[in-house]
Design an enzyme around this catalytic site. Structure first.
Site, PDB file in Angstrom:
ATOM      1  N   TYR A  15      -0.845  -9.643   4.166  1.00 53.03           N
ATOM      2  CA  TYR A  15      -0.150  -8.361   4.016  1.00 53.03           C
ATOM      3  C   TYR A  15       0.621  -7.944   5.268  1.00 53.03           C
ATOM      4  O   TYR A  15       1.242  -6.879   5.283  1.00 53.03           O
ATOM      5  CB  TYR A  15      -1.157  -7.272   3.647  1.00 53.03           C
ATOM      6  CG  TYR A  15      -1.910  -7.589   2.386  1.00 53.03           C
ATOM      7  CD1 TYR A  15      -1.293  -7.476   1.144  1.00 53.03           C
ATOM      8  CD2 TYR A  15      -3.226  -8.029   2.427  1.00 53.03           C
ATOM      9  CE1 TYR A  15      -1.973  -7.787  -0.026  1.00 53.03           C
ATOM     10  CE2 TYR A  15      -3.914  -8.344   1.265  1.00 53.03           C
ATOM     11  CZ  TYR A  15      -3.282  -8.217   0.048  1.00 53.03           C
ATOM     12  OH  TYR A  15      -3.950  -8.527  -1.109  1.00 53.03           O
ATOM     13  N   HIS A  20       3.943  -2.019   2.189  1.00 49.74           N
ATOM     14  CA  HIS A  20       2.770  -1.139   2.118  1.00 49.74           C
ATOM     15  C   HIS A  20       2.084  -1.006   3.475  1.00 49.74           C
ATOM     16  O   HIS A  20       1.227  -0.145   3.652  1.00 49.74           O
ATOM     17  CB  HIS A  20       1.790  -1.706   1.091  1.00 49.74           C
ATOM     18  CG  HIS A  20       1.160  -0.697   0.185  1.00 49.74           C
ATOM     19  ND1 HIS A  20       1.626   0.581  -0.010  1.00 49.74           N
ATOM     20  CD2 HIS A  20       0.067  -0.802  -0.622  1.00 49.74           C
ATOM     21  CE1 HIS A  20       0.857   1.213  -0.879  1.00 49.74           C
ATOM     22  NE2 HIS A  20      -0.097   0.404  -1.259  1.00 49.74           N
ATOM     23  N   PHE A  66      -8.903  -1.953   2.728  1.00 46.70           N
ATOM     24  CA  PHE A  66      -7.799  -2.055   1.789  1.00 46.70           C
ATOM     25  C   PHE A  66      -7.372  -0.634   1.421  1.00 46.70           C
ATOM     26  O   PHE A  66      -8.142   0.320   1.507  1.00 46.70           O
ATOM     27  CB  PHE A  66      -8.116  -2.911   0.552  1.00 46.70           C
ATOM     28  CG  PHE A  66      -8.147  -4.378   0.875  1.00 46.70           C
ATOM     29  CD1 PHE A  66      -6.979  -5.124   0.859  1.00 46.70           C
ATOM     30  CD2 PHE A  66      -9.331  -4.992   1.230  1.00 46.70           C
ATOM     31  CE1 PHE A  66      -7.001  -6.470   1.192  1.00 46.70           C
ATOM     32  CE2 PHE A  66      -9.365  -6.337   1.560  1.00 46.70           C
ATOM     33  CZ  PHE A  66      -8.193  -7.078   1.543  1.00 46.70           C
ATOM     34  N   ASN A  68      -6.716   1.291  -1.143  1.00 46.79           N
ATOM     35  CA  ASN A  68      -7.300   2.214  -2.122  1.00 46.79           C
ATOM     36  C   ASN A  68      -8.614   2.849  -1.685  1.00 46.79           C
ATOM     37  O   ASN A  68      -9.091   3.777  -2.330  1.00 46.79           O
ATOM     38  CB  ASN A  68      -7.501   1.499  -3.461  1.00 46.79           C
ATOM     39  CG  ASN A  68      -6.189   1.042  -4.064  1.00 46.79           C
ATOM     40  OD1 ASN A  68      -5.111   1.294  -3.526  1.00 46.79           O
ATOM     41  ND2 ASN A  68      -6.275   0.365  -5.185  1.00 46.79           N
ATOM     42  N   ASN A 114      -2.157   5.578  -3.480  1.00 51.74           N
ATOM     43  CA  ASN A 114      -3.608   5.408  -3.620  1.00 51.74           C
ATOM     44  C   ASN A 114      -4.375   5.598  -2.319  1.00 51.74           C
ATOM     45  O   ASN A 114      -5.518   6.054  -2.333  1.00 51.74           O
ATOM     46  CB  ASN A 114      -3.927   4.050  -4.239  1.00 51.74           C
ATOM     47  CG  ASN A 114      -3.551   4.001  -5.703  1.00 51.74           C
ATOM     48  OD1 ASN A 114      -3.594   5.018  -6.397  1.00 51.74           O
ATOM     49  ND2 ASN A 114      -3.168   2.836  -6.184  1.00 51.74           N
TER      50      ASN A 114
END
Length: 189
Positions: A15, A20, A66, A68, A114
């Site tokens: 990532y 994001h 992460f 969320n 989120n």
């Protein structure tokens, strides 16, 4: 006084520098500029770097939960260091804003994000300062998930780097003045 500055993103090289993860990118830039290194704090489910700026302890944080579940790390750090919500600021991506656009807000809903939903759920409030970095909407035919977890185009990446420099300048101003409203007036846009 103690400040908590959290950048949102997802951990792991998969990532790294995805849309994001602009929150992580902002925190990394700030830490690099200040000569800080992160240590993994399993208790808080986060990577943490800290320093004193203008007589205040400042924690720079990248949750390792992460996106969320980011609120778990935020809640744990706020509680452990007894940091009030007015001394907490979060930096994250916003796909409803043009790439590179910068917006400072003092409160509000999650707007479909989120990570912010998790922070609101864990802290029980929407009353916290935010720095939102625009990543733009997905191209026609691309899902939102693929968009936010995808890398920037070369042109968009160049714009994001300029925006991250502006975030760094704005954070220095905020940490020096302790005045988020003034920071909003100066750096929104």
């Amino acid at each position: 006084m103690t400040k908590l500055v959290v950048g949102l993103g997802n951990p792991g090289s998969k990532y790294h520098e995805t849309r994001h993860n602009v929150g992580f990118m902002a925190i990394d830039l700030m830490a690099k500029e200040l000569g800080l290194t992160f240590s993994e704090e399993k208790t808080f489910k986060a990577e943490v770097a800290s320093t004193f700026l203008n007589g205040e302890k400042v924690y720079f944080v990248k949750p390792t939960t992460f996106m969320n579940l980011s609120g778990l790390a935020v809640r744990a750090l706020l509680a452990y260091y007894n940091i009030p919500m007015e001394d907490f600021i979060v930096i994250y991506d916003d796909l409803d804003m043009e790439v590179g656009k910068l917006r400072f807000r003092q409160k509000g809903s999650a707007g479909g994000h989120n990570g912010i939903k998790s922070i609101i759920a864990e802290t029980g409030t929407q009353e916290f300062d935010r720095i939102k970095i625009g990543i733009g909407r997905p191209q026609k035919g691309m899902t939102v998930v693929n968009h936010v977890l995808g890398k920037f185009s070369e042109d968009d990446y160049a714009m994001i780097l300029l925006t991250l420099d502006k975030v760094e300048t704005a954070l220095h101003h905020y940490l020096k003045t302790n005045d988020f409203e003034d920071t909003m007036r100066r750096y929104n846009g």
